[in-house]
Design a protein around this motif. Sequence first.
Motif, PDB file in Angstrom:
ATOM      1  N   UNK A   1       0.827  -1.210   0.000  1.00  0.00           N
ATOM      2  CA  UNK A   1       0.000   0.000   0.000  1.00  0.00           C
ATOM      3  C   UNK A   1       0.860   1.259   0.000  1.00  0.00           C
ATOM      4  N   UNK A   2       1.923   1.255   0.793  1.00  0.00           N
ATOM      5  CA  UNK A   2       2.781   2.444   0.888  1.00  0.00           C
ATOM      6  C   UNK A   2       3.590   2.680  -0.380  1.00  0.00           C
ATOM      7  N   UNK A   3       3.790   1.617  -1.175  1.00  0.00           N
ATOM      8  CA  UNK A   3       4.600   1.758  -2.392  1.00  0.00           C
ATOM      9  C   UNK A   3       4.010   2.777  -3.350  1.00  0.00           C
ATOM     10  N   UNK A   4       2.714   2.996  -3.280  1.00  0.00           N
ATOM     11  CA  UNK A   4       2.084   3.968  -4.170  1.00  0.00           C
ATOM     12  C   UNK A   4       2.466   5.395  -3.880  1.00  0.00           C
ATOM     13  N   UNK A   5       3.124   5.635  -2.749  1.00  0.00           N
ATOM     14  CA  UNK A   5       3.534   7.004  -2.402  1.00  0.00           C
ATOM     15  C   UNK A   5       5.051   7.147  -2.368  1.00  0.00           C
ATOM     16  N   UNK A   6       5.764   6.218  -3.003  1.00  0.00           N
ATOM     17  CA  UNK A   6       7.224   6.275  -2.909  1.00  0.00           C
ATOM     18  C   UNK A   6       7.827   7.459  -3.651  1.00  0.00           C
ATOM     19  N   UNK A   7       7.020   8.184  -4.406  1.00  0.00           N
ATOM     20  CA  UNK A   7       7.516   9.411  -5.042  1.00  0.00           C
ATOM     21  C   UNK A   7       7.578  10.572  -4.066  1.00  0.00           C
ATOM     22  N   UNK A   8       7.044  10.371  -2.865  1.00  0.00           N
ATOM     23  CA  UNK A   8       7.045  11.419  -1.848  1.00  0.00           C
ATOM     24  C   UNK A   8       8.052  11.100  -0.747  1.00  0.00           C
ATOM     25  N   UNK A   9       8.593  12.134  -0.138  1.00  0.00           N
ATOM     26  CA  UNK A   9       9.476  11.921   1.000  1.00  0.00           C
ATOM     27  C   UNK A   9       8.686  11.339   2.168  1.00  0.00           C
ATOM     28  N   UNK A  10       9.330  10.508   2.977  1.00  0.00           N
ATOM     29  CA  UNK A  10       8.654  10.015   4.179  1.00  0.00           C
ATOM     30  C   UNK A  10       8.613  11.096   5.249  1.00  0.00           C
ATOM     31  N   UNK A  11       7.849  10.828   6.294  1.00  0.00           N
ATOM     32  CA  UNK A  11       7.834  11.704   7.460  1.00  0.00           C
ATOM     33  C   UNK A  11       9.182  11.588   8.155  1.00  0.00           C
ATOM     34  N   UNK A  12       9.981  12.625   8.080  1.00  0.00           N
ATOM     35  CA  UNK A  12      11.327  12.560   8.640  1.00  0.00           C
ATOM     36  C   UNK A  12      11.296  12.386  10.160  1.00  0.00           C
ATOM     37  N   UNK A  13      10.247  12.858  10.805  1.00  0.00           N
ATOM     38  CA  UNK A  13      10.131  12.714  12.257  1.00  0.00           C
ATOM     39  C   UNK A  13       9.507  11.376  12.653  1.00  0.00           C
ATOM     40  N   UNK A  14       9.020  10.615  11.692  1.00  0.00           N
ATOM     41  CA  UNK A  14       8.420   9.293  11.947  1.00  0.00           C
ATOM     42  C   UNK A  14       7.421   9.345  13.094  1.00  0.00           C
ATOM     43  N   UNK A  15       6.553  10.337  13.073  1.00  0.00           N
ATOM     44  CA  UNK A  15       5.658  10.575  14.206  1.00  0.00           C
ATOM     45  C   UNK A  15       4.717   9.403  14.443  1.00  0.00           C
TER      46      UNK A  15
END
Length: 365
Positions: free
Chosen positions: A60-74
């Motif tokens: 499911x998350x692979x569809x957003x791999x063009x975006x940076x992740x949450x750097x703070x991993x909240x």
Amino acid sequence: MTHDQLLTAPETAFPTLRGAVAGLPSYVPGRRSAGLDIAALASNESHYEPLPAAAAAVTEAAGTMNRYPDSAAVELRERLARHLGVTVGEVAVGPGSVGVLQQIITGLCDAGDEVIFAWRSFEAYPILVELAGARPVRIPLDDAEGHNLGAMAAAVTDRTKVILLCTPNNPTGVPISHERIEVFLRSVRSDILVVIDEAYVEYAEAGSGPDSLSLYRQYPNVCILRTFSKAYGLAGLRVGYAVSAPAVAEGLRRTALPFSVSALAQKAAIASLDAGEAMESRVAAVKQERARMAAQLEAQGWKLQPSQGNFLWIRADDSLRARLVDAFDRADILVRGYQGDGVRITVADSASNDRVLRILETHAA
């Protein structure tokens, strides 16, 4: 002047690596499998496929791999905080526990400061320390292949900033009891960060090692270090975490590389925590195989210390080590040999473990 002439010109100066880097030994990973019949038992990876919930989360998350992740991993930190009974501010994440450990050493150590750890223990320890310009202080293991906490306490100086306690110890599998760590904590300065590295804690029998969260609540200079790479089976995604006092945790987040934990890793880690029962079932199977192998090896004549990791440790001089590694290689089994110390073998499925037992039976004393 051509490029080739520039390279050979005697008067030309070139960029040089820092001395600490030029003399740094490379981390040697476990050898990789190159075929279906090869048993890859050198890296202490989980032999299971990813947990279904984690695999679904990655898809499911692979569809957003063009975006940076949450750097703070909240979201991940919030889930870990609930899982551990701490606050979000006490949690820091990084690319595997080794990544978080680099954040710890970078955040606390200046050039010339000292980091104490047992040896042999995790091979990355001296590398990360030297990379920071700090001084690694190796304390030999005791006769039972465990930490010599008395010698470690005696090695503390004014320059000591961090002490690493690996429990269960990698590669020997020997844990440190709660009582021994508590006595140790009372004997060292409170301004020294004591890191309890629990990469294999899920494989340890209850009561064999420390209640690290209890120690952390009693001693604010304790830092707990854990990973999703082993029991949770996310070695390829690189996500680990630390629990420490809020001021320390904030420093660890500041020293982290931005976006170092991918969105896929964060989602998979959350899904893995939510699938704890499935993980525990897999761990139970590994522990059962570990006990079976240990019993058979002892019956063959091998003398083993009880391991609390997902691996077994055979103490061997270099002659025996070379013979064992060669025998395993010829049988298409990859194990981890440590020069001057011994051989570490990951516990896997029963068929692979039986192959290991047959090899060792022919080399038993």
